[in-house]
Design a protein around this motif. Structure first.
Motif, mmCIF file in Angstrom:
data_model
loop_
_atom_site.group_PDB
_atom_site.id
_atom_site.type_symbol
_atom_site.label_atom_id
_atom_site.label_comp_id
_atom_site.label_asym_id
_atom_site.label_seq_id
_atom_site.Cartn_x
_atom_site.Cartn_y
_atom_site.Cartn_z
ATOM 1 N N ILE A 35 159.248 17.465 5.982
ATOM 2 C CA ILE A 35 158.170 16.502 5.765
ATOM 3 C C ILE A 35 158.278 15.813 4.399
ATOM 4 C CG2 ILE A 35 155.667 16.098 5.704
ATOM 5 C CD1 ILE A 35 155.358 18.336 7.756
ATOM 6 N N ASP A 248 154.073 13.537 2.931
ATOM 7 C CA ASP A 248 155.125 12.581 2.592
ATOM 8 C C ASP A 248 154.513 11.207 2.365
ATOM 9 O OD1 ASP A 248 157.398 11.048 2.363
ATOM 10 O OD2 ASP A 248 157.960 11.204 4.472
ATOM 11 N N GLU A 252 157.367 8.749 5.553
ATOM 12 C CA GLU A 252 156.533 8.787 6.760
ATOM 13 C C GLU A 252 155.797 7.474 7.052
ATOM 14 O OE1 GLU A 252 152.440 10.957 7.591
ATOM 15 O OE2 GLU A 252 154.104 12.392 7.679
ATOM 16 N N ALA A 256 156.749 6.263 10.743
ATOM 17 C CA ALA A 256 155.690 6.521 11.719
ATOM 18 C C ALA A 256 155.452 5.318 12.625
ATOM 19 C CB ALA A 256 154.397 6.898 10.996
ATOM 20 N N LYS A 266 148.970 13.574 14.706
ATOM 21 C CA LYS A 266 148.730 14.244 13.430
ATOM 22 C C LYS A 266 147.284 14.723 13.343
ATOM 23 C CE LYS A 266 149.591 13.635 8.479
ATOM 24 N NZ LYS A 266 150.247 12.770 7.467
ATOM 25 N N GLY A 278 154.225 16.325 10.469
ATOM 26 C CA GLY A 278 155.042 15.182 10.071
ATOM 27 C C GLY A 278 156.194 14.958 11.023
ATOM 28 N N ILE A 279 157.127 14.145 10.586
ATOM 29 C CA ILE A 279 158.279 13.745 11.401
ATOM 30 C C ILE A 279 159.435 14.705 11.161
ATOM 31 C CG2 ILE A 279 159.900 11.877 11.907
ATOM 32 C CD1 ILE A 279 157.789 9.946 10.695
ATOM 33 N N VAL A 286 158.224 15.309 16.307
ATOM 34 C CA VAL A 286 157.251 15.587 15.260
ATOM 35 C C VAL A 286 157.059 17.093 15.191
ATOM 36 C CG1 VAL A 286 156.078 13.368 15.408
ATOM 37 C CG2 VAL A 286 155.364 15.241 16.918
#
Length: 333
Positions: A35, A248, A252, A256, A266, A278-279, A286
């Motif tokens: 993240i 982040d 992000e 995103a 999220k 997060g990603i 995710v």
């Protein structure tokens, strides 16, 4: 990789007296960046992952027998496939490429383009397998540059945030990229990952192109503080510190945009007890970081239901942190 420090350091290490004729190896998927640690942090998970079966044969050369689970997307050409190409590099540097025959079966148990280190899991499995097949002449540190080269072949950027945790296991910090310096970090025992892979396409190269070359100093300071807080939290087994540090502010907000329903996912994760969300890598996967398995399962099921209601199919994985890395499996044939 010939004519570099690595090839020089491994010269003369091949000793086939301890070699075996076949080996089966699993290497884990990974969550790169963790993240807030773009290109420098990552961790391995117990599943999914990729598998390599490798055979020593009489005819010299490296060949791919078959690839399963890739829907025909990966090359069978030994010079173009990252697994076989990296095996060839290693054998060349050991000085035995023209004296040994290797055939490879690659079994993909994880999706390509998922943001879970698909290419790195395959490469790590292949390099760990050839090292095991030869009787483990090299350390993991000596294998690492070959794994990084596999990433360069796969996506054009030789970074270690996926291959380092896949090879070393656990959570890894890439302190230096040029003069590769990988550090293993502590893993709190209740740290879990709830991973959701939405069925949308986010190519790694395109995702990297969206990233800004310059950032504001105030944002960099926030990110540095978060990375330092995360590492401190890992050492102290402080789950709350881990959660509030894994944010982040640099990558992000841009990436995103490519992931449908990201901010709604999220919200669901955080409202249902996740420490952070997060990603994974460049996405579209995710990840919800949780304290314990139960919360990870609840979060992934709720996100799955949310995506299904919007006609977005997804895969879900719940795993603790894999501290072992690749492992030799028994043959099942």
């Amino acid at each position: 990789m010939s004519n570099n420090k690595v090839s020089t350091s491994i010269e003369g290490k091949a000793d086939l007296s301890h070699a075996v004729d076949k080996i089966r190896v699993f290497a884990p998927a990974t969550v790169a960046n963790m993240i807030c640690g773009f290109d420098i942090l990552g961790f391995a998970v117990d599943h999914p992952g990729d598998e390599v079966k490798m055979y020593k044969v009489p005819t010299p050369g490296v060949r791919i027998r078959s690839i399963e689970g890739d829907d025909g997307r990966l090359p069978l050409d030994a010079d173009k496939n990252t697994v076989s190409a990296c095996v060839k590099m290693l054998l060349r540097d050991l000085g035995i490429l023209d004296h040994i025959g290797i055939e490879i079966e690659l079994i993909k148990h994880m999706p390509i383009g998922s943001g879970l280190g698909s290419s790195s899991a395959s490469t790590v499995a292949g390099l760990f397998a050839i090292n095991a097949l030869l009787g483990f002449p090299l350390t993991k540190d000596e294998l690492m540059p070959y794994c990084v080269e596999g990433e360069r072949l796969a996506c054009g950027h030789g970074h270690a945030d996926n291959v380092a945790p896949a090879l070393m296991g656990g959570v890894t910090l890439i302190r230096g990229q040029e003069d590769l310096d990988v550090i293993k970090l502590p893993v709190p025992p209740k740290l879990y990952a709830g991973i959701v892979f939405p069925q949308v396409d986010v190519p790694t190269r395109e995702a990297r192109q969206l990233i800004k070359d310059k950032v504001l100093l105030k944002d960099a300071v926030v990110q540095w503080g978060n990375i330092a807080g995360l590492i401190a939290g890992l050492f102290q087994h402080d789950y709350e510190l881990i959660g509030r540090s894994m944010h982040d502010v640099l990558i992000e907000p841009t990436r995103a945009i490519l992931i449908p329903e990201f901010y709604e996912m999220k919200r669901i994760a955080l409202e249902n007890g996740a420490l952070s969300f997060g990603i994974s890598g460049s996405g579209p996967s995710v990840v919800a970081i949780t304290k314990g398995e139960e919360i990870a399962r609840i979060v992934t099921e709720k996100i799955k239901a949310h995506l299904s209601a919007r006609d977005i199919e997804s895969y879900q994985y719940v795993s603790n942190v894999n501290v072992e890395g690749p492992k030799v499996l028994p043959f099942n044939d």
